[in-house]
Design a protein around this motif. Structure first.
Motif, PDB file in Angstrom:
ATOM      1  N   UNK A   1      35.500  59.200  64.356  1.00  0.00           N
ATOM      2  CA  UNK A   1      36.112  57.881  64.330  1.00  0.00           C
ATOM      3  C   UNK A   1      37.414  57.941  63.542  1.00  0.00           C
ATOM      4  N   UNK A   2      38.372  57.111  63.930  1.00  0.00           N
ATOM      5  CA  UNK A   2      39.674  57.077  63.275  1.00  0.00           C
ATOM      6  C   UNK A   2      39.686  56.162  62.064  1.00  0.00           C
ATOM      7  N   UNK A   3      40.806  55.534  61.832  1.00  0.00           N
ATOM      8  CA  UNK A   3      40.996  54.699  60.657  1.00  0.00           C
ATOM      9  C   UNK A   3      40.466  53.280  60.865  1.00  0.00           C
ATOM     10  N   UNK A   4      39.951  52.711  59.779  1.00  0.00           N
ATOM     11  CA  UNK A   4      39.513  51.326  59.750  1.00  0.00           C
ATOM     12  C   UNK A   4      40.328  50.611  58.682  1.00  0.00           C
ATOM     13  N   UNK A   5      40.887  49.466  59.036  1.00  0.00           N
ATOM     14  CA  UNK A   5      41.646  48.654  58.085  1.00  0.00           C
ATOM     15  C   UNK A   5      40.870  47.376  57.800  1.00  0.00           C
ATOM     16  N   UNK A   6      40.861  46.967  56.545  1.00  0.00           N
ATOM     17  CA  UNK A   6      40.250  45.702  56.143  1.00  0.00           C
ATOM     18  C   UNK A   6      41.317  44.871  55.454  1.00  0.00           C
ATOM     19  N   UNK A   7      41.468  43.636  55.907  1.00  0.00           N
ATOM     20  CA  UNK A   7      42.492  42.731  55.390  1.00  0.00           C
ATOM     21  C   UNK A   7      41.814  41.490  54.840  1.00  0.00           C
ATOM     22  N   UNK A  47      52.544  29.604  58.999  1.00  0.00           N
ATOM     23  CA  UNK A  47      52.239  30.767  59.832  1.00  0.00           C
ATOM     24  C   UNK A  47      53.297  31.868  59.675  1.00  0.00           C
ATOM     25  N   UNK A  48      54.549  31.499  59.551  1.00  0.00           N
ATOM     26  CA  UNK A  48      55.613  32.496  59.422  1.00  0.00           C
ATOM     27  C   UNK A  48      55.508  33.273  58.111  1.00  0.00           C
ATOM     28  N   UNK A  49      55.276  32.567  56.993  1.00  0.00           N
ATOM     29  CA  UNK A  49      55.153  33.237  55.695  1.00  0.00           C
ATOM     30  C   UNK A  49      53.915  34.121  55.644  1.00  0.00           C
ATOM     31  N   UNK A  50      52.796  33.612  56.145  1.00  0.00           N
ATOM     32  CA  UNK A  50      51.569  34.411  56.161  1.00  0.00           C
ATOM     33  C   UNK A  50      51.756  35.637  57.051  1.00  0.00           C
ATOM     34  N   UNK A  51      52.368  35.457  58.195  1.00  0.00           N
ATOM     35  CA  UNK A  51      52.624  36.569  59.109  1.00  0.00           C
ATOM     36  C   UNK A  51      53.529  37.626  58.501  1.00  0.00           C
ATOM     37  N   UNK A  52      54.522  37.198  57.738  1.00  0.00           N
ATOM     38  CA  UNK A  52      55.427  38.131  57.081  1.00  0.00           C
ATOM     39  C   UNK A  52      54.691  38.960  56.032  1.00  0.00           C
ATOM     40  N   UNK A  53      53.799  38.324  55.275  1.00  0.00           N
ATOM     41  CA  UNK A  53      52.994  39.060  54.289  1.00  0.00           C
ATOM     42  C   UNK A  53      52.116  40.101  54.973  1.00  0.00           C
ATOM     43  N   UNK A  54      51.462  39.702  56.058  1.00  0.00           N
ATOM     44  CA  UNK A  54      50.596  40.630  56.790  1.00  0.00           C
ATOM     45  C   UNK A  54      51.420  41.777  57.363  1.00  0.00           C
ATOM     46  N   UNK A  55      52.578  41.467  57.926  1.00  0.00           N
ATOM     47  CA  UNK A  55      53.438  42.511  58.494  1.00  0.00           C
ATOM     48  C   UNK A  55      53.916  43.478  57.420  1.00  0.00           C
ATOM     49  N   UNK A  56      54.222  42.959  56.231  1.00  0.00           N
ATOM     50  CA  UNK A  56      54.642  43.820  55.121  1.00  0.00           C
ATOM     51  C   UNK A  56      53.529  44.786  54.738  1.00  0.00           C
ATOM     52  N   UNK A  57      52.298  44.270  54.637  1.00  0.00           N
ATOM     53  CA  UNK A  57      51.159  45.140  54.331  1.00  0.00           C
ATOM     54  C   UNK A  57      50.989  46.210  55.401  1.00  0.00           C
ATOM     55  N   UNK A  58      51.068  45.814  56.656  1.00  0.00           N
ATOM     56  CA  UNK A  58      50.909  46.761  57.762  1.00  0.00           C
ATOM     57  C   UNK A  58      52.008  47.828  57.720  1.00  0.00           C
ATOM     58  N   UNK A  59      53.251  47.418  57.516  1.00  0.00           N
ATOM     59  CA  UNK A  59      54.367  48.361  57.497  1.00  0.00           C
ATOM     60  C   UNK A  59      54.249  49.374  56.365  1.00  0.00           C
ATOM     61  N   UNK A  60      53.812  48.914  55.188  1.00  0.00           N
ATOM     62  CA  UNK A  60      53.751  49.789  54.029  1.00  0.00           C
ATOM     63  C   UNK A  60      52.509  50.674  54.019  1.00  0.00           C
ATOM     64  N   UNK A  61      51.406  50.193  54.551  1.00  0.00           N
ATOM     65  CA  UNK A  61      50.151  50.947  54.456  1.00  0.00           C
ATOM     66  C   UNK A  61      49.824  51.722  55.723  1.00  0.00           C
TER      67      UNK A  61
END
Length: 84
Positions: A1-7, A47-61
């Motif tokens: 199995x590959x990677x699992x992400x938990x948010x 939604x835009x601010x929350x989405x930006x936070x999630x995208x930042x986490x995804x991009x960095x991790x």
């Protein structure tokens, strides 16, 4: 199995952990914590601010790694669920 992400999406912080199962052990591939924006008491208020936070986490991790499973937790004393 590959990677699992938990948010975990909270009013104060968002946390993302990335891990994998190797043989009989779990391996933590990374964890990132970010001050939350756009969520108040379990409700997405911007939604835009929350989405930006999630995208930042995804991009960095996650970066260029492929994630097979994504678990998302959003909870607080008030929770509104809307599905489209």
């Amino acid at each position: 199995m590959g990677l699992t992400a938990s948010l975990d999406l909270g009013s104060e912080k968002m946390v993302m952990a990335l891990g994998s199962v190797e043989r009989d052990a779990c391996r933590l591939a990374g964890i990132k914590i970010l001050a939350s924006q756009g969520i108040e008491r379990g409700v997405v208020t911007d939604k835009d601010k929350a989405g930006l936070c999630i995208q930042t986490l995804m991009n960095e991790l996650v970066k260029d790694r492929e994630v097979d499973v994504m678990n998302i937790a959003l909870s607080d004393e008030v929770l509104q669920v809307s599905e489209r």
